[in-house]
Design an enzyme around this catalytic site. Structure first.
Site, PDB file in Angstrom:
ATOM      1  N   LYS A   1       8.458 -15.039 -14.217  1.00 41.23           N
ATOM      2  CA  LYS A   1       8.932 -13.394 -13.684  1.00 41.23           C
ATOM      3  C   LYS A   1       9.510 -13.167 -15.396  1.00 41.23           C
ATOM      4  O   LYS A   1      10.526 -13.609 -16.491  1.00 41.23           O
ATOM      5  CB  LYS A   1      10.286 -13.449 -12.643  1.00 41.23           C
ATOM      6  CG  LYS A   1      10.178 -11.544 -12.736  1.00 41.23           C
ATOM      7  CD  LYS A   1      10.604 -11.455 -11.520  1.00 41.23           C
ATOM      8  CE  LYS A   1      11.039 -10.043 -11.314  1.00 41.23           C
ATOM      9  NZ  LYS A   1      12.174  -9.730 -10.122  1.00 41.23           N
TER      10      LYS A   1
ATOM     11  N   SER B   1       9.915  -6.368  -6.925  1.00 38.06           N
ATOM     12  CA  SER B   1       9.993  -5.996  -7.908  1.00 38.06           C
ATOM     13  C   SER B   1       9.109  -7.554  -9.077  1.00 38.06           C
ATOM     14  O   SER B   1       8.450  -7.070  -9.921  1.00 38.06           O
ATOM     15  CB  SER B   1      11.229  -5.600  -8.672  1.00 38.06           C
ATOM     16  OG  SER B   1      11.552  -7.019  -8.153  1.00 38.06           O
TER      17      SER B   1
ATOM     18  N   SER C   1      13.318  -8.886  -3.810  1.00 36.92           N
ATOM     19  CA  SER C   1      11.588  -8.523  -4.654  1.00 36.92           C
ATOM     20  C   SER C   1      11.756 -10.289  -4.787  1.00 36.92           C
ATOM     21  O   SER C   1      10.552 -10.503  -5.118  1.00 36.92           O
ATOM     22  CB  SER C   1      12.571  -8.320  -5.966  1.00 36.92           C
ATOM     23  OG  SER C   1      12.906  -7.022  -6.283  1.00 36.92           O
TER      24      SER C   1
HETATM   25  N1  GLN Z   1      13.269  -3.023  -4.156  1.00 36.60           N
HETATM   26  C1  GLN Z   1      15.051  -3.063  -4.667  1.00 36.60           C
HETATM   27  C2  GLN Z   1      15.514  -2.056  -5.903  1.00 36.60           C
HETATM   28  O1  GLN Z   1      14.592  -1.781  -6.311  1.00 36.60           O
HETATM   29  C3  GLN Z   1      15.560  -4.388  -4.310  1.00 36.60           C
HETATM   30  C4  GLN Z   1      14.657  -5.279  -6.187  1.00 36.60           C
HETATM   31  C5  GLN Z   1      14.892  -6.398  -6.319  1.00 36.60           C
HETATM   32  O2  GLN Z   1      15.066  -7.004  -5.661  1.00 36.60           O
HETATM   33  N2  GLN Z   1      15.037  -6.691  -7.914  1.00 36.60           N
HETATM   34  O3  GLN Z   1      16.587  -1.933  -6.084  1.00 36.60           O
END
Ligand code: GLN
Length: 498
Positions: A82, A165, A189
């Site tokens: 990532k 994400s 994410s």
């Molecule tokens: N969807 C969540 C956010 O937008 C989690 C994102 C994540 O875990 N990096 O913050």
């Protein structure tokens, strides 16, 4: 070319590691095979950067170690990271224009441990890096649509999101462009994109994996973890990724690394699976519910008992997370000022204007929204009303889990209320936030959690089931998932056209 070459991408990490160790296939031809697949499926938008000469040099070094008997446990197996992890030899952008083309002088600890090692002297697992994977800008998002570098398509249906994400990671694993990938999970994410793309992923206990070299979003929540097709593969990667790193990450736990593969086959007779009532309420789509219910029946066949439990503050996890995460983000992102690294606006009048122009042009809308929310909830007069309250409820949410774990060994439920939605399907950011409801409680408590495929819902889109364990129970979670995958074959399903 060996006989294996044509379908190398169908092998799991465990199978590939064996084929490499027994010299049935070389690391070089494995790397070439996956690089070619990446090029052939560039329409998915999963990769942000590839550097074929870097990858092939790593593969040759892996072959040399395999030949000399100094190989790491996953020597020569490809992996992709990532783009939140800084990675030498590749651009590290965190999905942001702010870090366009940024070259890190060092590797994140997780990258080093999976690769040639922290010292560079073959002390790592020996995996070969294929490239960097698309993600939401600074990992803020649930659909990978906040990336400054374009959308990622879900390999099961190109009109749908892969989740976020870690959307590039999930899509690349599902499309077999890499046997495994890294992801990060701040509020879901790893688990949510794994669920949306039909792959397996685990977020370990907060502190298990070093955050050194992970571009920070919300430091008290961010955790790294692997994504692959099976729990066994996740166990292999997680064993290599974890371990103390106190010199570089002060929140790294002083817990020795563990071999999570040893207990994969433990039987599940008598296992108590907690079913939180709040995860199965009105907001849960019937197709997701049906797949999760069927998986729970399978567990009963494997000897587990289902125990009703309650996580009464589940709904509060959304406002609590969307106060704490932006608060921490607003502080972490202050380092992007046009001076230290990354993007700087071209035109400005004085120093202050340079900061303003750089940040106005370098950050995307969602990042700006979070910085504004974060600075607001931390500001004098609102700190007590929002931030402090949120911290108190966060503690209560963690306590609720400890009450639940008196009654059960692991908790099971859906990962997300629905299957992957259409690209562009959520015009309001709040719709994304609300869809995080089942992953946020575990994140706020710092607990390990995973997602694995348990079937298909509407429009033949994958459904994931979430397993949450108590602190440091990763071995148990992976065992619980592995036994399910031994008894079923959802994890072997393959999207058409890849
Ligand atoms: N969807 C969540 C956010 O937008 C989690 C994102 C994540 O875990 N990096 O913050």
């Amino acid at each position: 070319m060996t006989q294996l070459s044509s379908d190398l991408h169908d092998l799991t990490v465990a199978q590939l590691a064996k084929a490499l160790a027994t010299r049935q296939v070389s690391a070089l031809e494995t790397a070439q095979h996956f690089l070619a697949r990446g090029r052939a499926h560039s329409e998915l938008g999963a990769f942000l950067d590839t550097q074929e000469d870097v990858t092939l040099a790593q593969a040759r070094a892996a072959d040399a170690r395999l030949a000399s008997g100094t190989a790491g446990v996953l020597e020569g197996v490809p992996v992709a990271h990532k783009d939140i992890f800084v990675t030498r030899g590749f651009a590290s952008t965190a999905g942001s224009k702010m870090l366009k083309g940024y070259q890190s002088p060092f590797d994140a600890t997780v990258v080093a441990r999976l690769g040639a090692g922290v010292t560079g002297a073959a002390s790592g697992a020996g995996m070969v890096t294929l490239g960097k994977l698309n993600c939401d800008e600074f990992a803020m998002g649930s659909a990978n649509e906040n990336s400054a570098y374009g959308r990622v398509k879900n390999p099961w249906d190109g009109t749908r999101t892969p989740g976020g994400s870690s959307g590039g990671s999930a899509a690349a694993v599902a499309a077999r462009l890499t046997p495994a990938a890294t992801g990060t999970d701040t509020g879901g994410s790893i688990r949510q994109p794994a669920s949306f793309c039909g792959v397996t992923g685990i977020k370990p206990t907060y502190g298990r994996a070093s955050r050194y070299g992970m571009v920070a979003f919300a430091s008290s929540l961010d955790q790294a973890g692997p994504m692959a097709r099976t729990a066994q593969d996740c166990a292999l990667l997680l064993s290599a990724m974890c371990g103390p790193d106190a010199d570089r990450d002060s929140t790294s736990l002083d817990v020795p690394s563990e071999d999570f593969t040893h207990t994969l086959n433990d039987d599940l007779v008598g296992l108590r699976i907690g079913i939180p009532a709040e995860f199965f309420g009105e907001g849960l789509a019937p197709d997701v519910r049906a797949a999760v219910d069927a998986a729970l029946k399978e567990y009963e066949k494997l000897g587990a008992k289902l125990v009703p439990i309650s996580l009464p503050r589940t709904e509060l996890s959304i406002p609590v997370y969307y106060i704490i995460a932006p608060a921490e983000a607003s502080s972490n992102l202050s380092r992007f000022d046009g001076v230290k690294f990354g993007f700087r606006a071209e035109h400005y009048t004085d120093l202050n204007d340079m900061y303003l122009q750089t940040r106005a042009q370098g950050f995307g809308d969602e990042v700006k929204r979070r910085i504004m929310i974060g600075t607001y909830v931390l500001s004098h007069g609102y700190y007590d009303a929002y931030y402090l309250q949120a911290q108190k409820i966060r503690r209560m949410i963690a306590d609720d889990f400890q009450q639940a774990f008196k009654l059960c060994d692991v908790i099971a439920g859906p990962v997300a209320p629905t299957v992957a939605w259409k690209l562009g399907g959520h015009s309001d950011p709040l719709a994304d936030y609300l869809a995080d409801i089942f992953t946020l409680p575990g994140s706020l408590a710092g607990l390990p959690g995973m997602s694995m495929p348990v079937g298909f819902g509407a429009e033949h889109m994958p459904v994931g089931m979430q397993l949450i364990g108590n602190y440091l129970s990763e071995a148990r979670l992976l065992n619980v998932a592995h036994r399910f995958q031994q008894a079923t074959d959802w994890h072997t399903a393959k999207p058409q056209g890849v």
